[in-house]
Design an enzyme around this catalytic site. Structure first.
Site: not given
Ligand code: 13P
Length: 251
Positions: A9-11, A95, A97, A167, A173, A213, A234-235
């Site tokens: 997920n590149w956000k 998600h 967020e 999640e 994050g 994470s 994510g990251g």
């Molecule tokens: P991280 O892997 O950066 O913690 O993010 C997880 C995420 O929100 C994937 O949707």
């Protein structure tokens, strides 16, 4: 046997050039992984999608949200049918967020999930508890409500192609990933809920991911749990080489 499904997920990261460069150097690898029943790819910002949708035959290319109406006066929104029109095959829904910053509810997610299924776009429905809810021992209660509302009125057939991502919000994050015991126990709980609410067949088919994470050094542990069929990353999905290394832990 369920496939393993690994989605980055590149956000709000990567412009068009960066997205195209990534996919060009990822497609050979993802095609190779398919032979081992591991599906890998990314959910990119809307603006990148038309330029990378052509890689859908090689890898997972998805959106991170959609609107449940086809069209209309919804300034700033992108509809599910617009995604379908450019050949998008996956879409993240709910998600944390979006729930936190845009007040998205599980009932709205349910509307989005239904239209995506009609369009043959695979929903990646995200659920998970906040730190406060976790500390109050309310994880299962929170997840149950999100699952019940998000999956309302769905049928066994809808789970032929369906992803649920657990999640925990406190692990996103933060570098504080959930233990494998927590990941397995909540993912199993979700699978049992799907069996109870929909059917045993649906629960056998549904792909359940852990997210929060996930990095190259812990991916293997999640990817080899009985009820965890993949990870939402994510990251650690932003760099081609390290994302390949992470996804290879599914083998
Ligand atoms: P991280 O892997 O950066 O913690 O993010 C997880 C995420 O929100 C994937 O949707």
């Amino acid at each position: 046997m369920r496939n393993k499904v690994i989605i980055g997920n590149w956000k709000m990261h990567k412009n068009i050039d960066e997205a195209v460069t990534f996919c060009k150097s990822f497609k050979k690898y993802s095609n190779e992984m398919k032979k081992h029943n591991v599906l890998v790819g990314v959910c990119a910002p809307y603006i990148d999608l038309a330029s990378i949708a052509k890689y859908s035959k090689d890898m997972i290319i998805g959106a991170q949200n959609c609107h449940y109406e086809d069209r209309g006066a919804f300034t700033g929104e992108i509809s599910h049918s617009m995604l379908k029109n450019i050949g998008i095959k996956y879409c993240i829904i709910g998600h944390s967020e979006r729930r936190k910053y845009f007040n998205e509810t599980s009932n709205e997610c349910n509307k989005k999930i239904k239209v995506l299924l009609e369009d043959n776009i695979i929903p990646v429905y995200c659920v998970g508890e906040t730190l406060e809810e976790y500390e109050a021992n309310n994880t299962k209660k929170v997840v149950e409500k999100q699952i019940k509302e998000g999956l309302k009125d769905l049928t066994t057939k809808d789970f032929d192609n369906f992803v649920i991502a657990y999640e925990p919000v406190w692990s996103i994050g933060t570098g504080k990933s959930a233990s494998t015991e927590i990941a397995e126990s909540v993912c199993k709980y979700i699978r049992d809920l799907v069996a109870k609410l929909i059917s045993k067949e649906a629960s056998d088919k549904v792909i359940i991911q852990y997210g929060g994470s996930v990095k190259t050094n812990n991916a293997y542990d999640y990817l080899h749990l009985p009820d965890v069929d993949g990870v939402l990353v994510g990251g650690a999905s932003l760099e081609v080489d390290s994302f390949k290394e992470l996804a290879s832990k599914a083998l």
